[in-house]
Design a protein around this motif. Structure first.
Motif, PDB file in Angstrom:
ATOM      1  N   TYR A  28       0.831  -1.215   0.000  1.00  0.00           N
ATOM      2  CA  TYR A  28       0.000   0.000   0.000  1.00  0.00           C
ATOM      3  C   TYR A  28       0.863   1.262   0.000  1.00  0.00           C
ATOM      4  O   TYR A  28       0.526   2.257  -0.635  1.00  0.00           O
ATOM      5  N   TYR A  29       1.964   1.201   0.700  1.00  0.00           N
ATOM      6  CA  TYR A  29       2.898   2.339   0.719  1.00  0.00           C
ATOM      7  C   TYR A  29       3.480   2.562  -0.685  1.00  0.00           C
ATOM      8  O   TYR A  29       3.475   3.687  -1.198  1.00  0.00           O
ATOM      9  N   ALA A  30       3.929   1.507  -1.327  1.00  0.00           N
ATOM     10  CA  ALA A  30       4.505   1.613  -2.678  1.00  0.00           C
ATOM     11  C   ALA A  30       3.450   2.053  -3.688  1.00  0.00           C
ATOM     12  O   ALA A  30       3.732   2.842  -4.601  1.00  0.00           O
ATOM     13  N   ALA A  31       2.228   1.581  -3.521  1.00  0.00           N
ATOM     14  CA  ALA A  31       1.144   1.901  -4.455  1.00  0.00           C
ATOM     15  C   ALA A  31       0.774   3.384  -4.415  1.00  0.00           C
ATOM     16  O   ALA A  31       0.101   3.875  -5.324  1.00  0.00           O
ATOM     17  N   LYS A  32       1.194   4.098  -3.366  1.00  0.00           N
ATOM     18  CA  LYS A  32       0.978   5.546  -3.331  1.00  0.00           C
ATOM     19  C   LYS A  32       1.807   6.245  -4.405  1.00  0.00           C
ATOM     20  O   LYS A  32       1.457   7.326  -4.861  1.00  0.00           O
ATOM     21  N   PHE A  33       2.928   5.639  -4.783  1.00  0.00           N
ATOM     22  CA  PHE A  33       3.874   6.282  -5.692  1.00  0.00           C
ATOM     23  C   PHE A  33       3.901   5.676  -7.093  1.00  0.00           C
ATOM     24  O   PHE A  33       4.213   6.361  -8.053  1.00  0.00           O
ATOM     25  N   VAL A  34       3.612   4.381  -7.184  1.00  0.00           N
ATOM     26  CA  VAL A  34       3.694   3.687  -8.473  1.00  0.00           C
ATOM     27  C   VAL A  34       2.404   2.872  -8.682  1.00  0.00           C
ATOM     28  O   VAL A  34       1.608   2.726  -7.757  1.00  0.00           O
ATOM     29  N   ASP A  83       5.816  -5.775  -7.573  1.00  0.00           N
ATOM     30  CA  ASP A  83       7.185  -6.155  -7.956  1.00  0.00           C
ATOM     31  C   ASP A  83       8.217  -5.601  -6.971  1.00  0.00           C
ATOM     32  O   ASP A  83       9.171  -6.293  -6.594  1.00  0.00           O
ATOM     33  N   ILE A  84       8.013  -4.370  -6.550  1.00  0.00           N
ATOM     34  CA  ILE A  84       8.953  -3.747  -5.608  1.00  0.00           C
ATOM     35  C   ILE A  84       8.958  -4.489  -4.278  1.00  0.00           C
ATOM     36  O   ILE A  84      10.022  -4.808  -3.738  1.00  0.00           O
ATOM     37  N   VAL A  85       7.768  -4.783  -3.759  1.00  0.00           N
ATOM     38  CA  VAL A  85       7.687  -5.506  -2.487  1.00  0.00           C
ATOM     39  C   VAL A  85       8.314  -6.894  -2.630  1.00  0.00           C
ATOM     40  O   VAL A  85       9.078  -7.342  -1.762  1.00  0.00           O
ATOM     41  N   GLN A  86       8.048  -7.555  -3.730  1.00  0.00           N
ATOM     42  CA  GLN A  86       8.638  -8.874  -3.960  1.00  0.00           C
ATOM     43  C   GLN A  86      10.168  -8.770  -4.022  1.00  0.00           C
ATOM     44  O   GLN A  86      10.868  -9.587  -3.441  1.00  0.00           O
ATOM     45  N   ASP A  87      10.677  -7.751  -4.720  1.00  0.00           N
ATOM     46  CA  ASP A  87      12.139  -7.557  -4.793  1.00  0.00           C
ATOM     47  C   ASP A  87      12.745  -7.338  -3.410  1.00  0.00           C
ATOM     48  O   ASP A  87      13.826  -7.869  -3.104  1.00  0.00           O
ATOM     49  N   ILE A  88      12.045  -6.580  -2.583  1.00  0.00           N
ATOM     50  CA  ILE A  88      12.544  -6.309  -1.228  1.00  0.00           C
ATOM     51  C   ILE A  88      12.667  -7.621  -0.450  1.00  0.00           C
ATOM     52  O   ILE A  88      13.693  -7.895   0.170  1.00  0.00           O
ATOM     53  N   PHE A  89      11.635  -8.441  -0.511  1.00  0.00           N
ATOM     54  CA  PHE A  89      11.672  -9.712   0.223  1.00  0.00           C
ATOM     55  C   PHE A  89      12.692 -10.681  -0.380  1.00  0.00           C
ATOM     56  O   PHE A  89      13.328 -11.445   0.340  1.00  0.00           O
ATOM     57  N   CYS A 129      10.982   2.768  -5.061  1.00  0.00           N
ATOM     58  CA  CYS A 129       9.981   3.576  -5.764  1.00  0.00           C
ATOM     59  C   CYS A 129      10.646   4.795  -6.411  1.00  0.00           C
ATOM     60  O   CYS A 129      10.367   5.115  -7.573  1.00  0.00           O
ATOM     61  N   LEU A 130      11.488   5.458  -5.665  1.00  0.00           N
ATOM     62  CA  LEU A 130      12.191   6.622  -6.215  1.00  0.00           C
ATOM     63  C   LEU A 130      13.040   6.231  -7.424  1.00  0.00           C
ATOM     64  O   LEU A 130      13.055   6.927  -8.435  1.00  0.00           O
ATOM     65  N   HIS A 131      13.732   5.114  -7.303  1.00  0.00           N
ATOM     66  CA  HIS A 131      14.560   4.628  -8.413  1.00  0.00           C
ATOM     67  C   HIS A 131      13.685   4.320  -9.636  1.00  0.00           C
ATOM     68  O   HIS A 131      14.019   4.699 -10.763  1.00  0.00           O
ATOM     69  N   HIS A 132      12.557   3.658  -9.398  1.00  0.00           N
ATOM     70  CA  HIS A 132      11.635   3.341 -10.497  1.00  0.00           C
ATOM     71  C   HIS A 132      11.110   4.616 -11.160  1.00  0.00           C
ATOM     72  O   HIS A 132      11.060   4.715 -12.385  1.00  0.00           O
ATOM     73  N   LEU A 133      10.710   5.587 -10.343  1.00  0.00           N
ATOM     74  CA  LEU A 133      10.175   6.847 -10.885  1.00  0.00           C
ATOM     75  C   LEU A 133      11.242   7.611 -11.675  1.00  0.00           C
ATOM     76  O   LEU A 133      10.939   8.207 -12.712  1.00  0.00           O
ATOM     77  N   GLU A 134      12.456   7.570 -11.198  1.00  0.00           N
ATOM     78  CA  GLU A 134      13.552   8.244 -11.920  1.00  0.00           C
ATOM     79  C   GLU A 134      13.792   7.578 -13.273  1.00  0.00           C
ATOM     80  O   GLU A 134      13.946   8.246 -14.285  1.00  0.00           O
TER      81      GLU A 134
END
Length: 193
Positions: free
Chosen positions: A32-38, A45-51, A78-83
């Motif tokens: 939910y935190y990541a979904a605020k930005f992407v 995918d980001i959460v899966q990568d983190i785990f 998220c910042l890296h993805h947005l960049e």
């Protein structure tokens, strides 16, 4: 999870039970935190990568808060993805504009080529309607690049008669091709250096 309920992860060795517990506690909030930005797929995918990174780490030592660590990791991803997306969008926009510009030039050249052909045809029609002597003098002057004196000597007429016939031809051409004047101005301003 409140601070008082937080588990101390600092001295824990990695195990599948620990990993499963981490996943159960943090997967949804991180998503939910990541979904605020992407978008949602990217957030998953980001959460899966983190785990995956946590699982691949040789040991799991957290010196502060697991909560802070995981949310910081998600934020940074998220910042890296947005960049990356920003760079990709700039490139796509540049490519799109370049393509549109090339397409515009292509159609402009095609269009001007058709207009040139149309104008040439119109000019030939106008020239064919001129009286024969007038047409002959105009062609000698404009297409053969002969001087008025040369034309007068070749046709055995006065220079004034040559000038009068050329003026007559130009006036007729101007009158019959007045619809093409904007095109001629455009060509002159955009293609003649």
């Amino acid at each position: 999870m409140r601070r008082s309920e937080m588990k101390d992860w600092s001295n824990t060795t990695k195990s599948s039970m620990l990993f499963e517990e981490l996943f159960k506690i943090y997967a949804k909030p991180l998503f939910y935190y990541a979904a605020k930005f992407v978008d949602d797929d990217t957030a998953k995918d980001i959460v899966q990568d983190i785990f995956e990174k946590l699982w691949a780490a040789p040991s799991l030592k957290v010196y502060y808060s697991m909560n802070a660590l995981l949310f910081t990791m998600v934020r940074n991803k998220c910042l890296h993805h947005l960049e990356k997306q920003k760079v990709r969008n700039k490139y796509l926009e540049y490519s799109r504009l370049t393509l549109k510009e090339e397409e515009l030039w292509f159609y402009m050249n095609e269009s001007s080529s058709l207009m040139e052909q149309d104008m040439e045809q119109k000019l030939n029609e106008v020239l064919e309607r001129l009286p024969e002597r007038c047409r002959q003098i105009f062609r000698m002057s404009r297409f053969e690049n002969k001087k008025n004196k040369e034309i007068s000597e070749a046709l055995q007429i006065s220079v004034k008669a040559v000038e009068k016939q050329i003026s007559k031809a130009l006036a007729t051409i101007r009158l019959k091709t007045k619809d093409y004047l904007p095109f001629l101005i455009f060509i002159a301003t955009h293609f003649i250096l």
